[in-house]
Design an enzyme around this catalytic site. Structure first.
Site, mmCIF file in Angstrom:
data_model
loop_
_atom_site.group_PDB
_atom_site.id
_atom_site.type_symbol
_atom_site.label_atom_id
_atom_site.label_comp_id
_atom_site.label_asym_id
_atom_site.label_seq_id
_atom_site.Cartn_x
_atom_site.Cartn_y
_atom_site.Cartn_z
ATOM 1 N N GLU A 58 1.507 -11.547 37.678
ATOM 2 C CA GLU A 58 0.914 -10.687 36.536
ATOM 3 C C GLU A 58 0.206 -11.216 35.507
ATOM 4 O O GLU A 58 1.085 -11.770 34.608
ATOM 5 C CB GLU A 58 1.858 -10.095 36.004
ATOM 6 C CG GLU A 58 2.173 -8.493 35.000
ATOM 7 C CD GLU A 58 3.607 -8.705 34.316
ATOM 8 O OE1 GLU A 58 4.048 -8.411 32.751
ATOM 9 O OE2 GLU A 58 4.663 -8.185 35.175
ATOM 10 N N CYS A 92 4.290 -7.106 28.153
ATOM 11 C CA CYS A 92 3.072 -7.348 28.522
ATOM 12 C C CYS A 92 3.057 -5.844 29.004
ATOM 13 O O CYS A 92 1.658 -5.993 29.528
ATOM 14 C CB CYS A 92 4.130 -7.608 30.457
ATOM 15 S SG CYS A 92 5.702 -7.092 30.853
#
Length: 503
Positions: free
Chosen positions: A263, A300
């Site tokens: 990620e 995030c």
């Protein structure tokens, strides 16, 4: 402080010290010395993980579920000490860490229940057809099997839920894969105490000690040694685009390429449709400010971009966001390096074609909010505006009409999330944007803010590159287990020999 770290690595059940040490850099409280990881320690941990796989990879679902629940119990038993050292190292509030610990043990227990249910095995059976013409069909059975030892890189922004015993570790252990964790140097004491909880669960359940190892610190050579080790079969990573892409490339260049589930970053744009903005633009601006500054913007899924039509309603949205952000005081960031990167990102955004709506002074480890505005054409010309700034910085992109808004959507790179703020009268515009946004993101929201990721069966926390390196995977939710499994077909294997889950 009640818990004082000893600063050692955990390798196959043994706490191991090294010659070199590094100092933690806490937001407040005492600093401690920790041993520096080495490629030699990585090799020992990977060898132990491979040895453990021959028992753990073939253990029953009931045994693995009991192990996951035992880890959760041991983490909870250390709850106060985890909160104390976690807050010291990261500067995160105690309430945030307590909530994150609840999420961490919750996902361990969720995976325990998930593997007991057995649906993840995706078992299939085509019975033999010996009389079929022109050729008979053999008996064919298929199910998912664990792939082997997995490497996990701890994340800076979630010292519990995305770190030593976080979602990558939990899903890999649930699948039957031993795990070697490279701990993040931002919170090594928190990593150590969580590793102690896992070690206690290993002893309680009689699991092979090689099933889990923690290597602390270390420079790039440690990460390189881990992802290129021939016994590692997959990697889970949450971090920066530059670091993650370097590791991804190493995985692809191996003699045996392996999957890298990384990620790497996302700006999580919100598309503010006109009826919604006209009806509640001020409330949307205030809600955005709260989401943007949550945890100093170090999520995030932080919604860094808002795309809105020009006009008085869009101006009201911008004014409300600016007023709400101006009331947010400085917040401590996770590390000095992250704070410096935030200031660099601010400087990158400022420039020709970008108007500052809210600017301030932030220094050292503190972050204050920033709000900027640009136009659709400027956004499309300046690709740097589409790059993630990790922190509480927002950018409003003002567009002339829905055609320009659609062009903005089409220009996006892969995202973790995209959001539509809409009322009933915006349905036609939303129907136009949704096919674009679902190609850009792993999760599409309506009338909400993406911070706050539900841990459940339906969640997708991933997306097209660079949000993640594998668009078919998620790092949150029960589907995350599929990253560490592969299908095996058993043809005409007698029932007496088949794995128990297929009989």
């Amino acid at each position: 402080m009640g818990f004082e770290p000893h600063g050692k690595h955990l390798v196959a059940g043994e706490w191991v010290a090294g010659d070199a040490t590094f100092q933690s850099e806490p937001a407040h409280g005492r600093a401690f010395a920790f041993s520096v990881g080495t490629p030699a320690l990585v090799d020992q941990a990977c060898a132990a993980a491979e040895e453990a796989f021959w028992s753990y990879g073939y253990s029953s679902r009931e045994e693995r579920a009991a192990f996951l629940n035992a880890i959760a119990d041991e983490i909870d038993a250390r709850g106060e000490a985890i909160t104390e050292i976690g807050s010291s190292e990261t500067g995160l509030p105690e309430a945030r860490l307590q909530g994150e610990r609840g999420r961490t043990v919750g996902q361990l227990r969720l995976f325990a229940a998930h593997i007991l249910a057995g649906d993840y095995l995706d078992r299939r059976h085509d019975v033999a057809l010996p009389d079929r013409a022109p050729l008979p069909r053999p008996d064919l059975r298929m199910m998912q099997r664990p792939i082997g030892p997995v490497a996990v890189f701890g994340a800076s922004n979630f010292p519990l839920a995305f770190s030593v015993a976080g979602g990558d570790t939990a899903s890999a252990l649930a699948a039957g894969c031993p795990v070697v964790v490279k701990g993040h140097s931002a919170h090594p004491g928190t990593g150590e105490i969580v590793a102690e909880a896992i070690a206690a669960a290993i002893a309680k359940c009689g699991v092979h000690p090689g099933v889990f190892s923690l290597i602390q610190g270390g420079k790039r050579d440690v990460g390189t040694a881990l992802v290129t080790h021939p016994l590692i079969k997959a990697v889970g990573f949450t971090g920066s685009l530059g670091g993650g892409r370097a590791l991804f490339d190493l995985c692809a260049q191996r003699d045996e390429p392996i999957p890298f589930f990384g990620e790497l970053g996302s700006v999580n744009p919100m598309f503010m449709l006109p009826e919604a903005v006209a009806a509640r633009g001020a409330a949307l601006g205030q809600g955005w400010a709260a989401s943007l500054t949550m945890g100093a913007g170090q999520f995030c899924t932080n919604p860094g971009i808002a795309v809105v039509l020009e006009g008085p309603e869009g101006e009201a949205f911008a004014v409300a966001a600016r007023e709400a952000l101006s009331e947010v005081s400085a917040q401590v960031m996770l590390t000095d390096g992250i704070a410096a990167a935030y200031r660099d990102g601010r400087d990158r955004v400022q420039g020709a074609g970008v108007q500052g709506l809210l600017t301030s002074m932030c220094d050292q480890r503190n972050a204050t909010p920033y709000l900027f505005r640009t136009t659709g054409p400027e956004w499309l010309e300046n690709h740097a505006l589409a790059e993630e700034v990790f922190g509480p910085l927002g950018l409003i992109v003002t567009v002339k009409d829905m055609d320009e808004m659609a062009r903005i959507a089409c220009s996006l790179q892969g995202q973790l999330t995209c959001t539509l703020h809409m009322d009933d009268g915006d349905a036609d515009a939303a129907r136009r944007l949704l096919p674009i946004l679902e190609r850009k993101a792993g999760r599409v929201l309506a009338n909400g803010f993406p911070t706050g990721v539900e841990v459940c069966d339906s969640m997708v926390h991933g997306g097209p590159y660079p949000a993640s390196t594998n668009f078919g995977a998620t790092s949150v939710g029960t589907l995350a287990i599929r990253r560490f499994l592969r299908p095996v077909c058993y043809q005409n294997i007698p029932a007496s020999v088949l794995p128990n889950d297929l009989v």
